[in-house]
Write a protein that holds these residues in place. Structure first.
Motif, PDB file in Angstrom:
ATOM      1  N   GLN A 129       0.838  -1.186   0.000  1.00  0.00           N
ATOM      2  CA  GLN A 129       0.000   0.000   0.000  1.00  0.00           C
ATOM      3  C   GLN A 129       0.878   1.243   0.000  1.00  0.00           C
ATOM      4  O   GLN A 129       1.920   1.279   0.666  1.00  0.00           O
ATOM      5  N   ILE A 130       0.479   2.276  -0.748  1.00  0.00           N
ATOM      6  CA  ILE A 130       1.155   3.569  -0.743  1.00  0.00           C
ATOM      7  C   ILE A 130       0.154   4.635  -0.315  1.00  0.00           C
ATOM      8  O   ILE A 130      -0.914   4.767  -0.917  1.00  0.00           O
ATOM      9  N   LEU A 131       0.501   5.388   0.717  1.00  0.00           N
ATOM     10  CA  LEU A 131      -0.284   6.536   1.149  1.00  0.00           C
ATOM     11  C   LEU A 131       0.452   7.794   0.726  1.00  0.00           C
ATOM     12  O   LEU A 131       1.664   7.908   0.892  1.00  0.00           O
ATOM     13  N   GLY A 132      -0.285   8.757   0.208  1.00  0.00           N
ATOM     14  CA  GLY A 132       0.343   9.952  -0.314  1.00  0.00           C
ATOM     15  C   GLY A 132       0.441   9.892  -1.829  1.00  0.00           C
ATOM     16  O   GLY A 132      -0.030   8.951  -2.472  1.00  0.00           O
ATOM     17  N   THR A 133       1.070  10.913  -2.395  1.00  0.00           N
ATOM     18  CA  THR A 133       1.228  11.016  -3.841  1.00  0.00           C
ATOM     19  C   THR A 133       2.704  10.897  -4.159  1.00  0.00           C
ATOM     20  O   THR A 133       3.462  11.855  -3.955  1.00  0.00           O
ATOM     21  N   PRO A 134       3.176   9.730  -4.615  1.00  0.00           N
ATOM     22  CA  PRO A 134       4.614   9.518  -4.808  1.00  0.00           C
ATOM     23  C   PRO A 134       5.249  10.601  -5.676  1.00  0.00           C
ATOM     24  O   PRO A 134       4.760  10.923  -6.758  1.00  0.00           O
ATOM     25  N   GLY A 135       6.334  11.159  -5.162  1.00  0.00           N
ATOM     26  CA  GLY A 135       7.089  12.143  -5.913  1.00  0.00           C
ATOM     27  C   GLY A 135       6.540  13.552  -5.882  1.00  0.00           C
ATOM     28  O   GLY A 135       7.143  14.465  -6.448  1.00  0.00           O
ATOM     29  N   ASN A 136       5.415  13.750  -5.207  1.00  0.00           N
ATOM     30  CA  ASN A 136       4.781  15.079  -5.183  1.00  0.00           C
ATOM     31  C   ASN A 136       4.471  15.488  -3.746  1.00  0.00           C
ATOM     32  O   ASN A 136       3.622  14.880  -3.092  1.00  0.00           O
ATOM     33  N   ALA A 137       5.175  16.508  -3.277  1.00  0.00           N
ATOM     34  CA  ALA A 137       4.921  17.039  -1.945  1.00  0.00           C
ATOM     35  C   ALA A 137       3.658  17.877  -1.949  1.00  0.00           C
ATOM     36  O   ALA A 137       3.335  18.535  -2.935  1.00  0.00           O
ATOM     37  N   GLY A 138       2.912  17.841  -0.838  1.00  0.00           N
ATOM     38  CA  GLY A 138       1.711  18.648  -0.751  1.00  0.00           C
ATOM     39  C   GLY A 138       1.068  18.562   0.606  1.00  0.00           C
ATOM     40  O   GLY A 138       1.551  17.864   1.515  1.00  0.00           O
ATOM     41  N   SER A 139      -0.050  19.266   0.745  1.00  0.00           N
ATOM     42  CA  SER A 139      -0.799  19.311   1.997  1.00  0.00           C
ATOM     43  C   SER A 139      -2.220  18.797   1.850  1.00  0.00           C
ATOM     44  O   SER A 139      -2.992  18.836   2.805  1.00  0.00           O
ATOM     45  N   GLY A 140      -2.568  18.313   0.664  1.00  0.00           N
ATOM     46  CA  GLY A 140      -3.935  17.915   0.401  1.00  0.00           C
ATOM     47  C   GLY A 140      -4.362  16.668   1.154  1.00  0.00           C
ATOM     48  O   GLY A 140      -3.540  15.839   1.540  1.00  0.00           O
ATOM     49  N   LEU A 141      -5.666  16.538   1.320  1.00  0.00           N
ATOM     50  CA  LEU A 141      -6.253  15.364   1.959  1.00  0.00           C
ATOM     51  C   LEU A 141      -7.018  14.508   0.947  1.00  0.00           C
ATOM     52  O   LEU A 141      -7.171  13.308   1.151  1.00  0.00           O
ATOM     53  N   ILE A 142      -7.500  15.110  -0.126  1.00  0.00           N
ATOM     54  CA  ILE A 142      -8.168  14.364  -1.205  1.00  0.00           C
ATOM     55  C   ILE A 142      -7.648  14.925  -2.525  1.00  0.00           C
ATOM     56  O   ILE A 142      -8.095  15.985  -2.975  1.00  0.00           O
ATOM     57  N   PRO A 143      -6.681  14.275  -3.175  1.00  0.00           N
ATOM     58  CA  PRO A 143      -5.997  13.068  -2.716  1.00  0.00           C
ATOM     59  C   PRO A 143      -5.025  13.380  -1.585  1.00  0.00           C
ATOM     60  O   PRO A 143      -4.594  14.524  -1.413  1.00  0.00           O
ATOM     61  N   LEU A 144      -4.666  12.350  -0.840  1.00  0.00           N
ATOM     62  CA  LEU A 144      -3.784  12.505   0.302  1.00  0.00           C
ATOM     63  C   LEU A 144      -2.373  12.842  -0.153  1.00  0.00           C
ATOM     64  O   LEU A 144      -1.838  12.224  -1.076  1.00  0.00           O
ATOM     65  N   GLN A 145      -1.769  13.847   0.499  1.00  0.00           N
ATOM     66  CA  GLN A 145      -0.405  14.254   0.196  1.00  0.00           C
ATOM     67  C   GLN A 145       0.378  14.461   1.486  1.00  0.00           C
ATOM     68  O   GLN A 145      -0.190  14.836   2.518  1.00  0.00           O
ATOM     69  N   PHE A 146       1.680  14.216   1.402  1.00  0.00           N
ATOM     70  CA  PHE A 146       2.599  14.490   2.504  1.00  0.00           C
ATOM     71  C   PHE A 146       3.784  15.286   1.978  1.00  0.00           C
ATOM     72  O   PHE A 146       4.041  15.319   0.770  1.00  0.00           O
ATOM     73  N   ASP A 147       4.505  15.903   2.902  1.00  0.00           N
ATOM     74  CA  ASP A 147       5.785  16.520   2.572  1.00  0.00           C
ATOM     75  C   ASP A 147       6.788  16.112   3.649  1.00  0.00           C
ATOM     76  O   ASP A 147       6.790  16.645   4.748  1.00  0.00           O
ATOM     77  N   GLN A 148       7.603  15.117   3.339  1.00  0.00           N
ATOM     78  CA  GLN A 148       8.603  14.572   4.256  1.00  0.00           C
ATOM     79  C   GLN A 148       7.975  14.075   5.565  1.00  0.00           C
ATOM     80  O   GLN A 148       8.280  14.577   6.650  1.00  0.00           O
ATOM     81  N   PRO A 149       7.077  13.090   5.487  1.00  0.00           N
ATOM     82  CA  PRO A 149       6.469  12.528   6.704  1.00  0.00           C
ATOM     83  C   PRO A 149       7.538  11.863   7.574  1.00  0.00           C
ATOM     84  O   PRO A 149       8.317  11.051   7.095  1.00  0.00           O
ATOM     85  N   ALA A 150       7.554  12.200   8.855  1.00  0.00           N
ATOM     86  CA  ALA A 150       8.663  11.799   9.719  1.00  0.00           C
ATOM     87  C   ALA A 150       8.463  10.445  10.380  1.00  0.00           C
ATOM     88  O   ALA A 150       9.409   9.657  10.486  1.00  0.00           O
ATOM     89  N   ASP A 151       7.252  10.164  10.867  1.00  0.00           N
ATOM     90  CA  ASP A 151       7.073   8.958  11.673  1.00  0.00           C
ATOM     91  C   ASP A 151       5.616   8.526  11.599  1.00  0.00           C
ATOM     92  O   ASP A 151       4.728   9.292  11.204  1.00  0.00           O
ATOM     93  N   ILE A 152       5.369   7.272  12.010  1.00  0.00           N
ATOM     94  CA  ILE A 152       4.044   6.677  11.910  1.00  0.00           C
ATOM     95  C   ILE A 152       3.819   5.729  13.083  1.00  0.00           C
ATOM     96  O   ILE A 152       4.762   5.099  13.579  1.00  0.00           O
TER      97      ILE A 152
END
Length: 321
Positions: A129-152
């Motif tokens: 499973q991949i969460l986020g948009t590979p290769g694209n940083a962002g703040s969106g929720l639909i679609p889900l985006q991250f920018d350097q997520p640190a921990d889970i």
């Protein structure tokens, strides 16, 4: 490892150690406000068995150019296997073990085609499973985006907590459902209540509280896991350096906190119920200069503490006394 065909679910419970070898340390050096408190951990100098497998910086997994990004060891310290595909720059790692299955979750802070994502793998390294948009940083929720997520942190229910990000555009704590939809969102860039400056690590306790290492604000903030309501913060223990990692001990009586810039592990008393109260430093473990402990993890069965160190390019294991 000849003839090794991959771990079963039960075997993997003892496999999920993605870390490096030991370095001679300074003696334990702590001042405890709890009179009579005895030394709680000792360094396991025989773990791992063959340190030469490690050639890259260690965040929570091995990383570097042209080396395997994920290394897997047995609980005894023997190298088992590695994988490298679809992992660009791993930062945080979490292993979820349930009665039915096991999975490995990795935050990827890379800036290439695999980066800015949270990924779920099988124990053998199959991407699930991949969460986020590979290769694209962002703040969106639909679609889900991250920018350097640190921990889970992932609960057995499947609910997911992500701290996003490690120096990017986002400074937030995001809770997702087991179908990867937003349940609640906390945080923004700032120093106020519920705001963050590099939320770097996250964990959840048994009574429904979410603990976040708010690194550059030099504090730990606590939230209600159901509502996202802010419950309190600790800052008095972090005058010298901010918290980089937060993990509970196996009995949930203490928090283990890594402080990278002063090469220290702090052991803090954890309030089991009721008010968060004030921060109480029980012990510290002083590491060698330039060790730079980054993220830690705790074996919730044996109580062993694993410390990933980006300066020493290793991981060390401490065992309860």
């Amino acid at each position: 490892t000849a003839g090794f065909s991959g771990p079963t679910v039960m075997e993997f419970i003892n496999y999920s150690i993605f870390i490096l070898y030991f370095q001679v340390l300074k003696a334990f050096d702590y001042v405890s406000p709890w009179k009579g408190q005895q030394q709680m951990y000792k360094l396991d100098i025989g773990w791992p068995k063959i340190p030469e497998y490690f050639t890259g910086q260690t965040f929570c997994v091995a990383r570097g150019d042209n080396v395997p990004k994920v290394l897997v060891f047995s609980e005894e310290g023997y190298f088992l296997y590695s994988w490298n595909d679809t992992v660009e720059m791993p930062h945080g790692i979490f292993v979820l073990n349930t009665a039915m299955d096991s999975s490995v979750w990795i935050t990827d802070v890379g800036t290439g085609k695999y980066g800015h994502t949270v990924k779920q793998y099988s124990p053998s390294g199959k991407l699930m499973q991949i969460l986020g948009t590979p290769g694209n940083a962002g703040s969106g929720l639909i679609p889900l985006q991250f920018d350097q997520p640190a921990d889970i942190f992932v609960e057995e229910s499947g609910d997911i907590y992500v701290v996003d990000g490690d120096g990017g555009m986002n400074n937030r704590l995001l809770k997702l459902s087991n179908d990867y939809r937003e349940i609640w969102l906390a945080g923004a860039n700032g120093t106020g209540i519920g705001q963050f400056k590099i939320p770097h690590s996250v964990t959840v306790d048994p009574v429904g509280r979410v603990w976040v290492a708010d690194r550059d604000n030099r504090r730990i903030q606590v939230f209600d896991k159901v509502t996202g309501e802010w419950l309190g913060s600790w800052s008095s223990c972090f005058a010298e350096d901010g918290p980089y990692s937060v993990r509970f001990t196996a009995d949930y009586k203490y928090l283990i906190v890594a402080q990278l810039n002063i090469n220290q592990l702090a052991i803090l008393a954890a309030p089991l119920v009721g008010s968060i109260g004030d921060c109480v430093m029980v012990q510290t473990i002083q590491l060698a200069d330039e060790t730079k402990p980054h993220l830690v993890d705790v074996d919730m069965k044996s109580g062993a503490v694993y410390v990933a160190e980006i300066g020493a390019q290793q991981v060390q294991r401490y065992v309860p006394i």
